[in-house]
Write an enzyme that holds these catalytic residues in place. Structure first.
Site, mmCIF file in Angstrom:
data_model
loop_
_atom_site.group_PDB
_atom_site.id
_atom_site.type_symbol
_atom_site.label_atom_id
_atom_site.label_comp_id
_atom_site.label_asym_id
_atom_site.label_seq_id
_atom_site.Cartn_x
_atom_site.Cartn_y
_atom_site.Cartn_z
ATOM 1 N N LYS A 130 71.971 91.932 35.502
ATOM 2 C CA LYS A 130 70.553 91.977 35.138
ATOM 3 C C LYS A 130 69.916 93.213 35.754
ATOM 4 O O LYS A 130 69.711 93.277 36.968
ATOM 5 C CB LYS A 130 69.822 90.733 35.657
ATOM 6 C CG LYS A 130 68.331 90.769 35.381
ATOM 7 C CD LYS A 130 67.564 89.880 36.346
ATOM 8 C CE LYS A 130 66.063 90.035 36.225
ATOM 9 N NZ LYS A 130 65.536 91.396 36.148
ATOM 10 N N GLY A 158 66.704 94.266 46.378
ATOM 11 C CA GLY A 158 65.296 94.182 45.978
ATOM 12 C C GLY A 158 64.430 93.812 47.160
ATOM 13 O O GLY A 158 64.762 94.131 48.305
ATOM 14 N N SER A 159 63.349 93.091 46.883
ATOM 15 C CA SER A 159 62.362 92.836 47.932
ATOM 16 C C SER A 159 62.808 91.719 48.879
ATOM 17 O O SER A 159 63.631 90.873 48.528
ATOM 18 C CB SER A 159 61.026 92.455 47.299
ATOM 19 O OG SER A 159 61.139 91.171 46.728
ATOM 20 N N GLY A 173 64.567 88.151 47.909
ATOM 21 C CA GLY A 173 65.839 87.942 48.604
ATOM 22 C C GLY A 173 65.866 86.603 49.328
ATOM 23 O O GLY A 173 66.850 85.859 49.253
ATOM 24 N N GLU A 204 70.473 93.006 49.825
ATOM 25 C CA GLU A 204 69.976 94.240 50.434
ATOM 26 C C GLU A 204 68.484 94.288 50.153
ATOM 27 O O GLU A 204 68.075 94.335 48.988
ATOM 28 C CB GLU A 204 70.657 95.468 49.819
ATOM 29 C CG GLU A 204 72.066 95.696 50.326
ATOM 30 C CD GLU A 204 72.155 95.869 51.831
ATOM 31 O OE1 GLU A 204 71.177 96.324 52.456
ATOM 32 O OE2 GLU A 204 73.212 95.516 52.397
ATOM 33 N N GLN A 227 52.910 99.787 41.789
ATOM 34 C CA GLN A 227 53.401 100.436 43.009
ATOM 35 C C GLN A 227 52.392 101.475 43.506
ATOM 36 O O GLN A 227 52.151 101.607 44.707
ATOM 37 C CB GLN A 227 54.766 101.077 42.731
ATOM 38 C CG GLN A 227 55.427 101.684 43.946
ATOM 39 C CD GLN A 227 55.790 100.664 45.021
ATOM 40 O OE1 GLN A 227 56.427 99.661 44.750
ATOM 41 N NE2 GLN A 227 55.357 100.912 46.253
ATOM 42 N N GLU A 286 57.047 97.630 54.870
ATOM 43 C CA GLU A 286 57.647 98.562 53.916
ATOM 44 C C GLU A 286 56.639 98.846 52.796
ATOM 45 O O GLU A 286 56.103 97.934 52.184
ATOM 46 C CB GLU A 286 58.923 97.976 53.312
ATOM 47 C CG GLU A 286 59.597 98.973 52.385
ATOM 48 C CD GLU A 286 60.927 98.492 51.852
ATOM 49 O OE1 GLU A 286 60.980 97.376 51.314
ATOM 50 O OE2 GLU A 286 61.909 99.244 51.964
#
Ligand code: UN1
Length: 479
Positions: free
Chosen positions: A174, A227-228, A232, A249, A330, A381
């Site tokens: 995906k 991803g975030s 996660g 990750e 973003q 982040e």
């Protein structure tokens, strides 16, 4: 430029979705890059079933067959680097040079894992019991669900798909909804690599439908996600519940320490690259620049000057150094952090303006702040071209500031001292350290991953990828 039509790929066939989505060029919002098929839960379940049905055939395929398929995919990526790099820069917004580089990297990853397919071995040990042999081998885990982010639309899928296939797993991939054309272009190359139908499937669509179906399906044995942190954690809970293997990750808030003895120009170069290249949209980005008092003012003056001179513009223009932010969401998030930084008392040094260019795009000048370690701009982040400089008094203080974060992906240091470089390598609480190099921009043949809230599960890439994409079998024989 032409709009691509991108279908999903299930069980060896190209299929339309339940709905259609579009992806746009962040450098030019009037340019529609792709119309793509969006699957729902049902279609995803069909793709998963196809992957499960194909998995034993692929698990039994010869290493030579896997080598040939992966090597062919790698060669095509490299041969088409300019065209695919252009598509990547157009859809994701990194500069053309960065995008061509990423395409080659994706090709090299397939070639590395082509070799790994041939190199699979095992161990044979004497048993502690007389006459018994012990063999230790690796077997595929089965069906792997791959959920990839938008910021490396070819390289990250490559470093998940290539080891999955090399070690005999079948795949349901995906891609992120911001970069479907890149996912489709990769799938199109894979579709011609003569894999048995169902071994590789592309399912585009939302996290809520497609991602959730992958995470919840009892037929998916392992999930690899980048991803975030928020997503996660949800994946970790859901996969823990049903006992599936998982590798995550997530974020980073990576420090780059600059000591008083550093080569000033090199340290500024590492900072610009680490903080702002790829528009700061890398989990490996250096967002906390921790600078010793002995060099602080000279470093900040030079960094500010060089930051202000960076050329922000259309990703496909040759002289652009910083491409657009990936989308409006973003961009708004980046801008909101500028507010937060000012409100908390961080000192604004340069940048952070939205910019007009010839085309309508999400352009923003790289922003620098002088901050303190407790400021949100130094803790959370942001995932954009926003970095802060934190002053340190000596090496020990710099190291403690570097480790003062919930994240632990990578950490860099610029110094000419062997003593400090060595101490830093040993004591930075991260998965990767860099000396006199940017924190971002890693090799493709060595392990990638972090500690603390950045990562969960075994490492990606290099030979260490075998840990995730295989399961170990211990076989005893009385001869
Ligand atoms: C790099 O810095 O070369 O999402 C790679 C990311 C990382 C990849 C970074 N997983 O930014």
């Amino acid at each position: 430029m032409a709009t691509l039509t991108c279908k999903n790929y299930f069980n060896g066939r190209w299929e339309t979705g339940v709905t259609t989505g579009i992806s746009t060029n962040p450098s030019d919002l009037d340019d529609v890059v792709a119309e793509y098929a969006r699957a729902d839960k049902n279609q995803t379940d069909n793709a998963i079933r196809a992957a499960a049905d194909a998995s034993s055939t692929w698990a039994q395929s010869t290493p030579q067959r896997r080598f040939d398929a992966l090597d062919q995919i790698g060669s095509e990526l490299i041969a088409r680097k300019d065209e695919l790099g252009e598509l990547l820069a157009r859809e994701e917004g990194k500069t053309l040079a960065e995008a061509v580089g990423e395409t080659v990297r994706a090709g090299n990853i397939f070639k590395f894992f082509a070799g790994e397919a041939l190199r699979q071995g095992g161990e044979r040990l004497a048993s502690v019991r007389a006459g018994v042999d012990v063999e230790i081998t690796r077997e595929p885990v089965g069906v792997v669900g791959i959920i990839a982010p938008w910021n490396f639309p070819l390289a990250i899928p490559a470093w998940k798909i290539a080891p999955a296939l090399a070690f005999g797993n079948s795949v349901v991939f995906k891609p992120a909804e911001l970069v479907p054309a890149c996912g489709w272009a990769l799938a199109e190359i894979i579709s011609r690599a003569t894999l048995p139908a169902g071994v590789f499937n592309l399912v585009m669509g939302s996290g809520r439908q497609v991602g959730q179906a992958l995470v919840d399906s009892p037929l998916v044995n392992a999930i690899s996600f980048t991803g975030s942190v928020g997503t996660g954690r949800q994946i970790l809970k859901a996969t823990a519940e049903r006992g599936a293997k998982v590798q995550l990750e997530m974020g980073g808030k990576n420090p780059l320490v600059v000591l008083a003895d550093a080569d000033l120009e090199l340290a500024v170069e590492c900072t610009l690259n680490g903080a702002f290249y790829s528009t700061g949209q890398r989990c490996t980005a250096s967002s906390r620049i921790i600078v010793d008092a002995g060099i602080h003012d000279r470093f900040v003056a030079r960094l500010r000057e060089r930051t202000a001179a960076l050329k922000v513009g259309h990703a496909l223009q040759r002289d652009t150094q910083i491409g657009p932010v990936v989308d409006d969401h973003q961009l708004q998030q980046n801008l909101s952090y500028l507010e937060i930084a000012r409100d908390e008392g961080a000192e604004h040094l340069v940048g952070g303006d939205t910019l007009q260019r010839q085309t309508r795009g999400h352009f923003m000048s790289p922003a620098l702040f002088l901050a303190q370690s407790h400021h949100r701009v130094a803790r959370e982040e942001i995932f954009g071209p926003v970095a802060c400089v934190i002053r340190a008094d000596g090496y020990e203080h710099a190291l403690s500031l570097a480790n003062d974060t919930p994240f632990g992906l990578c950490a860099g240091i610029c110094t000419t001292s062997l003593k400090y470089a060595t101490h830093f390598k040993r004591n930075a609480q991260v998965g990767m350290t860099m000396v006199n190099l940017p924190t971002a921009g890693v090799d493709h043949h060595v392990p990638f991953g972090g500690r603390k809230e950045s990562s969960h599960g075994s490492r990606e890439q290099g030979r260490y990828a075998a840990e995730f994409y295989t399961t170990v079998k211990t076989a005893y024989t009385l001869a």
